[in-house]
Design an enzyme around this catalytic site. Structure first.
Site, PDB file in Angstrom:
ATOM      1  N   CYS A   9      33.234   6.939 -18.463  1.00  0.00           N
ATOM      2  CA  CYS A   9      34.391   6.209 -18.929  1.00  0.00           C
ATOM      3  C   CYS A   9      35.623   6.170 -17.938  1.00  0.00           C
ATOM      4  CB  CYS A   9      34.879   7.002 -20.204  1.00  0.00           C
ATOM      5  SG  CYS A   9      36.368   6.466 -20.779  1.00  0.00           S
ATOM      6  N   CYS A  12      38.655   8.159 -18.694  1.00  0.00           N
ATOM      7  CA  CYS A  12      38.275   9.464 -18.443  1.00  0.00           C
ATOM      8  C   CYS A  12      38.346   9.668 -17.169  1.00  0.00           C
ATOM      9  CB  CYS A  12      36.851  10.063 -19.218  1.00  0.00           C
ATOM     10  SG  CYS A  12      36.929  10.284 -20.607  1.00  0.00           S
ATOM     11  N   ASP A  35      48.755  -0.865 -16.510  1.00  0.00           N
ATOM     12  CA  ASP A  35      47.547  -1.551 -16.588  1.00  0.00           C
ATOM     13  C   ASP A  35      47.284  -2.170 -15.396  1.00  0.00           C
ATOM     14  OD1 ASP A  35      45.925  -3.144 -19.336  1.00  0.00           O
ATOM     15  OD2 ASP A  35      45.716  -4.013 -17.465  1.00  0.00           O
ATOM     16  N   HIS A  51      38.488  12.223 -24.708  1.00  0.00           N
ATOM     17  CA  HIS A  51      37.744  11.016 -25.174  1.00  0.00           C
ATOM     18  C   HIS A  51      37.759  10.596 -26.437  1.00  0.00           C
ATOM     19  CE1 HIS A  51      35.285   7.456 -23.802  1.00  0.00           C
ATOM     20  NE2 HIS A  51      34.536   7.946 -25.307  1.00  0.00           N
ATOM     21  N   GLY A  97      38.354  -6.910 -30.124  1.00  0.00           N
ATOM     22  CA  GLY A  97      38.705  -7.371 -28.691  1.00  0.00           C
ATOM     23  C   GLY A  97      38.774  -6.183 -27.675  1.00  0.00           C
ATOM     24  N   HIS A 102      37.623   3.660 -24.783  1.00  0.00           N
ATOM     25  CA  HIS A 102      38.554   4.967 -24.884  1.00  0.00           C
ATOM     26  C   HIS A 102      39.816   4.420 -25.338  1.00  0.00           C
ATOM     27  CE1 HIS A 102      39.980   8.891 -22.669  1.00  0.00           C
ATOM     28  NE2 HIS A 102      40.806   8.302 -23.138  1.00  0.00           N
ATOM     29  N   HIS A 104      43.237   3.333 -26.506  1.00  0.00           N
ATOM     30  CA  HIS A 104      44.365   2.976 -25.430  1.00  0.00           C
ATOM     31  C   HIS A 104      45.319   1.961 -26.353  1.00  0.00           C
ATOM     32  CE1 HIS A 104      41.127   0.070 -24.597  1.00  0.00           C
ATOM     33  NE2 HIS A 104      42.255  -0.672 -24.464  1.00  0.00           N
ATOM     34  N   HIS A 106      48.366  -0.554 -25.870  1.00  0.00           N
ATOM     35  CA  HIS A 106      48.879  -1.464 -24.888  1.00  0.00           C
ATOM     36  C   HIS A 106      50.354  -1.480 -25.207  1.00  0.00           C
ATOM     37  CE1 HIS A 106      45.332  -3.864 -23.295  1.00  0.00           C
ATOM     38  NE2 HIS A 106      44.746  -3.409 -24.474  1.00  0.00           N
TER      39      HIS A 106
HETATM   40  P1  5GP Z   1      41.203  -3.801 -23.934  1.00  0.00           P
HETATM   41  O1  5GP Z   1      40.677  -4.861 -23.928  1.00  0.00           O
HETATM   42  O2  5GP Z   1      39.953  -2.779 -23.929  1.00  0.00           O
HETATM   43  O3  5GP Z   1      42.152  -3.427 -25.187  1.00  0.00           O
HETATM   44  O4  5GP Z   1      41.933  -3.331 -22.736  1.00  0.00           O
HETATM   45  C1  5GP Z   1      41.539  -2.673 -21.426  1.00  0.00           C
HETATM   46  C2  5GP Z   1      42.735  -2.822 -20.743  1.00  0.00           C
HETATM   47  O5  5GP Z   1      42.316  -1.682 -19.542  1.00  0.00           O
HETATM   48  C3  5GP Z   1      42.756  -4.175 -19.881  1.00  0.00           C
HETATM   49  O6  5GP Z   1      44.215  -4.612 -20.165  1.00  0.00           O
HETATM   50  C4  5GP Z   1      42.583  -4.013 -18.344  1.00  0.00           C
HETATM   51  O7  5GP Z   1      43.375  -4.634 -17.815  1.00  0.00           O
HETATM   52  C5  5GP Z   1      42.769  -2.490 -18.299  1.00  0.00           C
HETATM   53  N1  5GP Z   1      42.078  -1.792 -17.385  1.00  0.00           N
HETATM   54  C6  5GP Z   1      40.450  -2.011 -17.153  1.00  0.00           C
HETATM   55  N2  5GP Z   1      40.356  -0.933 -16.154  1.00  0.00           N
HETATM   56  C7  5GP Z   1      41.414  -0.784 -15.676  1.00  0.00           C
HETATM   57  C8  5GP Z   1      41.366   0.482 -14.613  1.00  0.00           C
HETATM   58  O8  5GP Z   1      40.411   0.688 -13.895  1.00  0.00           O
HETATM   59  N3  5GP Z   1      42.773   0.870 -14.557  1.00  0.00           N
HETATM   60  C9  5GP Z   1      43.966   0.498 -15.286  1.00  0.00           C
HETATM   61  N4  5GP Z   1      45.156   0.926 -15.025  1.00  0.00           N
HETATM   62  N5  5GP Z   1      43.856  -0.440 -16.309  1.00  0.00           N
HETATM   63  C10 5GP Z   1      42.476  -1.001 -16.567  1.00  0.00           C
HETATM   64 ZN    ZN Z   2      37.234   8.261 -21.850  1.00  0.00          ZN
END
Ligand code: 5GP
Ligand code: ZN
Length: 147
Positions: A9, A12, A35, A51, A97, A102, A104, A106
């Site tokens: 992950c 993680c 992000d 996690h 989406g 994991h 999160h 925004h």
């Molecule tokens: P989701 O679409 O799952 O809600 O959003 C995942 C978010 O994680 C995206 O906005 C993407 O830019 C961000 N993200 C993906 N990989 C990484 C990473 O390695 N580091 C950081 N800081 N953000 C990440």
């Molecule tokens: Zn995780």
């Protein structure tokens, strides 16, 4: 707690310090970082250190802690960038989406006219839902709310 894929992950790995992140703050239970593909300046993410895939499996005590931290972080982002508004977005599951499995949240500053945002489909207000249907749906959800 969903243990599947914890090893691989990406969030993680950030928690374990295995890959870099621009950390805003952390405490024992959670962490916020910028992000890496921001949709706008100041876009950051709040995650639990443990996690959990999303809101569907996160421990409820941890969810309460995240809620408080989310309010603090949202206010800090607002104070820092003075945007017209701040979006809090959580995708629970790929159908909503979610790409990183994991939990999160925004935190995204947004100004009027920005080319991103949560939008309802055009014409969705053309007809109001019938009250009896809304009452029936509210009751069926209520049955699944713990007392
Ligand atoms: P989701 O679409 O799952 O809600 O959003 C995942 C978010 O994680 C995206 O906005 C993407 O830019 C961000 N993200 C993906 N990989 C990484 C990473 O390695 N580091 C950081 N800081 N953000 C990440
Ligand atoms: Zn995780």
């Amino acid at each position: 707690m969903d243990m599947s894929g914890e090893e691989d992950c990406i969030f993680c790995k950030i928690v374990r310090g295995e890959i870099p992140a621009s950390v805003v703050f952390e405490d024992e239970q959670c962490m916020a970082f910028m992000d890496i593909f921001p949709v706008g300046q100041g876009h950051c993410l709040l995650i639990p250190k443990e996690h959990h895939t999303n809101m569907l499996d996160v421990d409820l005590g941890l969810a309460a802690h995240l809620g408080r931290r989310l309010a603090e972080l949202t206010r800090a982002v607002h104070k820092t960038f003075s945007p017209d508004g701040v979006l809090n977005v959580v995708a629970n599951g790929p159908g909503a989406g979610q790409e990183v499995p994991h939990l999160h949240i925004h935190i995204i500053p947004r100004n009027h006219g920005a080319d991103f945002g949560f939008r309802f489909p055009e014409g969705y207000r053309d007809s109001m839902a019938p009250r009896d249907e809304l009452d029936r749906l509210a009751a069926s959800i209520r049955k699944n709310i713990p007392r």
